[in-house]
Design a protein around this motif. Structure first.
Motif, mmCIF file in Angstrom:
data_model
loop_
_atom_site.group_PDB
_atom_site.id
_atom_site.type_symbol
_atom_site.label_atom_id
_atom_site.label_comp_id
_atom_site.label_asym_id
_atom_site.label_seq_id
_atom_site.Cartn_x
_atom_site.Cartn_y
_atom_site.Cartn_z
ATOM 1 N N GLY A 416 0.779 -1.220 0.000
ATOM 2 C CA GLY A 416 0.000 0.000 0.000
ATOM 3 C C GLY A 416 0.813 1.272 0.000
ATOM 4 N N GLN A 417 2.109 1.167 -0.217
ATOM 5 C CA GLN A 417 2.979 2.341 -0.254
ATOM 6 C C GLN A 417 3.206 2.782 -1.703
ATOM 7 O OE1 GLN A 417 4.063 3.872 2.683
ATOM 8 N NE2 GLN A 417 2.598 2.372 3.482
ATOM 9 N N ALA A 418 3.244 4.083 -1.908
ATOM 10 C CA ALA A 418 3.478 4.599 -3.259
ATOM 11 C C ALA A 418 4.895 4.275 -3.711
ATOM 12 C CB ALA A 418 3.241 6.100 -3.295
ATOM 13 N N ILE A 419 5.024 3.839 -4.961
ATOM 14 C CA ILE A 419 6.337 3.640 -5.577
ATOM 15 C C ILE A 419 6.746 4.987 -6.145
ATOM 16 C CG2 ILE A 419 7.640 2.415 -7.355
ATOM 17 C CD1 ILE A 419 5.598 0.138 -7.113
ATOM 18 N N ALA A 420 7.701 5.625 -5.511
ATOM 19 C CA ALA A 420 8.065 7.001 -5.855
ATOM 20 C C ALA A 420 8.414 7.128 -7.336
ATOM 21 C CB ALA A 420 9.247 7.460 -5.006
ATOM 22 N N GLY A 421 7.802 8.106 -7.981
ATOM 23 C CA GLY A 421 8.117 8.382 -9.377
ATOM 24 C C GLY A 421 7.398 7.509 -10.375
ATOM 25 N N LEU A 422 6.405 6.711 -9.931
ATOM 26 C CA LEU A 422 5.696 5.821 -10.860
ATOM 27 C C LEU A 422 4.199 6.091 -10.795
ATOM 28 C CD1 LEU A 422 5.958 3.528 -12.909
ATOM 29 C CD2 LEU A 422 5.633 1.913 -11.026
ATOM 30 N N TYR A 423 3.592 6.250 -11.973
ATOM 31 C CA TYR A 423 2.178 6.578 -12.094
ATOM 32 C C TYR A 423 1.543 5.659 -13.138
ATOM 33 C CZ TYR A 423 4.043 10.870 -10.029
ATOM 34 O OH TYR A 423 4.697 11.780 -9.231
ATOM 35 N N ALA A 424 0.218 5.531 -13.059
ATOM 36 C CA ALA A 424 -0.512 4.741 -14.055
ATOM 37 C C ALA A 424 -1.830 5.422 -14.363
ATOM 38 C CB ALA A 424 -0.765 3.328 -13.553
ATOM 39 N N THR A 425 -2.226 5.362 -15.624
ATOM 40 C CA THR A 425 -3.508 5.917 -16.044
ATOM 41 C C THR A 425 -4.035 5.135 -17.238
ATOM 42 O OG1 THR A 425 -4.660 7.940 -16.736
ATOM 43 C CG2 THR A 425 -2.432 7.616 -17.591
ATOM 44 N N GLY A 426 -5.314 5.276 -17.497
ATOM 45 C CA GLY A 426 -5.920 4.556 -18.609
ATOM 46 C C GLY A 426 -6.233 3.123 -18.243
ATOM 47 N N GLU A 427 -6.271 2.275 -19.238
ATOM 48 C CA GLU A 427 -6.723 0.902 -19.041
ATOM 49 C C GLU A 427 -5.844 0.101 -18.098
ATOM 50 O OE1 GLU A 427 -7.753 -3.042 -21.758
ATOM 51 O OE2 GLU A 427 -7.417 -1.112 -22.742
ATOM 52 N N VAL A 428 -4.564 0.430 -18.009
ATOM 53 C CA VAL A 428 -3.647 -0.315 -17.153
ATOM 54 C C VAL A 428 -3.884 -0.024 -15.676
ATOM 55 C CG1 VAL A 428 -1.780 1.409 -17.078
ATOM 56 C CG2 VAL A 428 -1.216 -1.032 -16.962
ATOM 57 N N MET A 429 -4.655 0.999 -15.383
ATOM 58 C CA MET A 429 -4.935 1.420 -14.005
ATOM 59 C C MET A 429 -6.181 0.712 -13.485
ATOM 60 S SD MET A 429 -6.093 5.241 -12.878
ATOM 61 C CE MET A 429 -6.819 5.573 -11.269
ATOM 62 N N GLY A 430 -6.058 0.008 -12.381
ATOM 63 C CA GLY A 430 -7.194 -0.653 -11.772
ATOM 64 C C GLY A 430 -7.848 0.226 -10.723
ATOM 65 N N GLY A 431 -8.893 -0.309 -10.097
ATOM 66 C CA GLY A 431 -9.498 0.369 -8.964
ATOM 67 C C GLY A 431 -10.746 1.156 -9.253
ATOM 68 N N LEU A 432 -10.883 1.729 -10.441
ATOM 69 C CA LEU A 432 -12.046 2.564 -10.721
ATOM 70 C C LEU A 432 -13.288 1.735 -11.005
ATOM 71 C CD1 LEU A 432 -13.234 5.444 -11.257
ATOM 72 C CD2 LEU A 432 -12.803 4.982 -13.675
ATOM 73 N N HIS A 433 -13.152 0.691 -11.803
ATOM 74 C CA HIS A 433 -14.320 0.003 -12.336
ATOM 75 C C HIS A 433 -14.886 -1.063 -11.400
ATOM 76 C CE1 HIS A 433 -13.373 2.120 -15.977
ATOM 77 N NE2 HIS A 433 -12.207 1.528 -16.050
ATOM 78 N N GLY A 434 -14.055 -1.717 -10.613
ATOM 79 C CA GLY A 434 -14.559 -2.760 -9.730
ATOM 80 C C GLY A 434 -15.068 -3.957 -10.499
ATOM 81 N N ALA A 435 -16.260 -4.434 -10.115
ATOM 82 C CA ALA A 435 -16.769 -5.689 -10.664
ATOM 83 C C ALA A 435 -17.327 -5.563 -12.067
ATOM 84 C CB ALA A 435 -17.841 -6.264 -9.752
ATOM 85 N N SER A 436 -17.621 -4.345 -12.525
ATOM 86 C CA SER A 436 -18.145 -4.173 -13.868
ATOM 87 C C SER A 436 -17.815 -2.775 -14.362
ATOM 88 C CB SER A 436 -19.659 -4.419 -13.905
ATOM 89 O OG SER A 436 -20.119 -4.522 -15.246
ATOM 90 N N TYR A 437 -18.117 -2.535 -15.625
ATOM 91 C CA TYR A 437 -17.656 -1.323 -16.286
ATOM 92 C C TYR A 437 -18.818 -0.389 -16.614
ATOM 93 C CZ TYR A 437 -15.937 1.601 -20.107
ATOM 94 O OH TYR A 437 -15.624 2.658 -20.910
ATOM 95 N N LEU A 438 -18.699 0.854 -16.194
ATOM 96 C CA LEU A 438 -19.676 1.880 -16.535
ATOM 97 C C LEU A 438 -19.288 2.484 -17.872
ATOM 98 C CD1 LEU A 438 -22.125 3.592 -15.305
ATOM 99 C CD2 LEU A 438 -20.371 5.324 -14.918
ATOM 100 N N SER A 439 -20.193 2.399 -18.830
ATOM 101 C CA SER A 439 -19.894 2.852 -20.184
ATOM 102 C C SER A 439 -19.375 4.291 -20.186
ATOM 103 C CB SER A 439 -21.145 2.755 -21.041
ATOM 104 O OG SER A 439 -20.863 3.106 -22.368
ATOM 105 N N GLY A 440 -18.302 4.523 -20.943
ATOM 106 C CA GLY A 440 -17.741 5.853 -21.100
ATOM 107 C C GLY A 440 -16.732 6.244 -20.053
ATOM 108 N N SER A 441 -16.513 5.395 -19.056
ATOM 109 C CA SER A 441 -15.611 5.781 -17.973
ATOM 110 C C SER A 441 -14.140 5.536 -18.292
ATOM 111 C CB SER A 441 -15.991 5.068 -16.677
ATOM 112 O OG SER A 441 -15.974 3.663 -16.827
#
Length: 469
Positions: A416-441
């Motif tokens: 649970g600690q941040a890896i300094a200097g490393l970021y993720a966005t877009g499809e490779v990033m988890g956590g937003l969608h959970g068990a299913s996908y909200l269209s357009g998100s």
């Protein structure tokens, strides 16, 4: 070995990567956007171009009373409340600013439609290829650098244990590209990686491969090697609505990749002519059920009233183009349509009759359908000839799971600690969608968290929005 020094390095040149790189460049940072394929775009260039935004000018002009709070509720409900509430809140908090930022680039949202999981019409669509061209030119104009055929192999670090930080990437040719502020991973998912699909989503081994050709999980692997945590991996789902057959010769470029009539009131039947799912559910959940049907086929059946609601690309409602491409069959009666689609006529007619009876209030719906989607809209009857049908299957065009991040797109390790200097966005990033996908998100997520990642990486170099101004 060549070494390039930059403030920010962005890996993967789809929507998310372009937004991250452009934000960094506009803040005055030296930024390079790396793409392993010969051209930029990735899965974004193949998608429907839809963004889930709430409280926008376009919605207000159409009398749609949507709010960020309602969007946040929909994201959590669609994700069955196993998505990260802090990440979801950050999306809702920053989504309207992302909408205005895109408009400031000259991208014009002039249409709003309804799709899976939305309790209000909130899909704002753009032509994805035009959008990418605008973003790419804006990046170059802002002084950003773009490199194609520049696949990344590993992340470079300095320091040990709590002092470790990401300082750049090593390319597949051995070149090192250094980043003072940080590396932003926007490499997409792993829909084109047979071994990762087999590992994380074996139930989708038979799904139709879709998505960008470069979506082989490179960024996932690179961060994983540093102890990055993974999230939502068990929730990976395919997408229903991928045409099962090929388009007519010469129509390959204009034929839709996805077609959704369900949220206008269309039904989905199997090859026996029977409905097998509540069509108001997310197309991810419909996709799961479709894979259980004979031949993994689900036939969308609809009538002229729905055909009249066809909307041009980039929506998933471009029924006219699908008809012209030979993907949709047209008939004056359900008997004739059944023959064209290879369905048993009596079964199809009986299914439509039961559906219409429920829509008219003469009994309950056999699949429990009582709305268009997410509690919105009234279910119409399928009764206006001519009738239409399109055989579809489930495609794996996106994986929507991956690296665990905090609400600022910083990648977290397994503790649970941040890896300094490393970021993720877009499809490779988890956590937003959970068990299913909200269209357009997905596209909106790439823009929102790409910009947040760039802002934090720039702060690490001393660049701030005020300084950039």
């Amino acid at each position: 070995m060549k070494n390039g020094n930059h403030d920010v390095v962005v890996v993967g040149a789809g929507m998310a990567g372009h937004c991250a790189a452009l934000e960094a460049a506009r803040m005055g940072a030296s930024v390079v956007l790396l793409e392993k394929m010969p051209a930029y775009g990735g899965s974004t260039a193949m998608c429907g171009g839809a963004f889930a935004f709430a409280g926008t000018r376009v919605q207000k002009e159409q009398g749609i009373a949507d709010t960020p709070e309602l969007l946040e509720q929909d994201l959590l409900a669609c994700g069955h409340h196993v998505n990260d509430p802090q990440v979801v809140h950050a999306y809702a908090e920053h989504q309207h600013d992302a909408y205005r930022w895109l408009e400031s680039l000259g991208l014009d949202f002039d249409n709003v439609t309804l799709n899976g999981g939305q309790s209000m019409p909130r899909l704002h669509s753009l032509d994805p290829k035009h959008m990418l061209r605008v973003l790419h030119q804006a990046l170059l104009d802002a002084g950003g650098e773009f490199r194609a055929n520049a696949g990344a192999r590993r992340l470079l670090t300095s320091g040990e244990d709590s002092e470790r930080r990401v300082i750049g990437v090593e390319l597949t040719n051995g070149e090192q590209v250094m980043a003072q502020g940080g590396v932003i991973i926007s490499t997409g998912g792993f829909s084109r990686s047979r071994d990762l699909v087999a590992r994380f989503a074996p139930h989708l081994a038979d799904a139709k491969p879709m998505g960008g050709e470069g979506n082989t999980g490179d960024g996932l692997r690179m961060a994983w090697a540093l102890g990055a945590d993974l999230v939502d991996m068990g929730f990976t789902k395919g997408t229903f609505g991928a045409p099962a057959g090929p388009p007519l010769a010469g129509k390959e470029k204009t034929a839709p990749h996805l077609v959704h009539t369900m949220y206008k009131g269309g039904i989905v039947v199997n090859t026996k002519g029977d409905r097998f799912v509540n069509e108001s559910l997310s197309y991810k959940l419909i996709g799961e059920e479709c894979l259980k049907q004979p031949g993994r086929i689900g036939v969308q059946v609809f009538d002229q009233r729905i055909m009249d609601q066809s909307a041009p690309f980039p929506t998933v409602d471009d029924y006219s183009s699908a008809l012209e491409a030979g993907l949709i069959q047209r008939a004056d009666s359900l008997d004739e349509l059944a023959g064209l689609l290879g369905l048993p006529a009596q079964a199809l007619k009986a299914t439509v009759e039961r559906y219409n009876a429920a829509a008219e209030g003469r009994g309950g719906d056999e699949m429990g359908r009582d709305c268009l989607t997410a509690g919105y809209g009234t279910v119409p009857t399928l009764s206006v000839a001519p009738f239409y049908g399109i055989a579809c299957t489930t495609g794996l065009n996106s994986t929507y799971c991956g690296l665990r991040t905090d609400a600022g797109a910083r990648v977290l390790d397994v503790f649970g600690q941040a890896i300094a200097g490393l970021y993720a966005t877009g499809e490779v990033m988890g956590g937003l969608h959970g068990a299913s996908y909200l269209s357009g998100s997905s596209l909106a997520k790439g823009c929102i968290f790409g910009r947040l990642a760039a802002q934090d990486a720039c702060r690490r170099t001393g660049q701030t929005p005020a300084a950039a101004a």
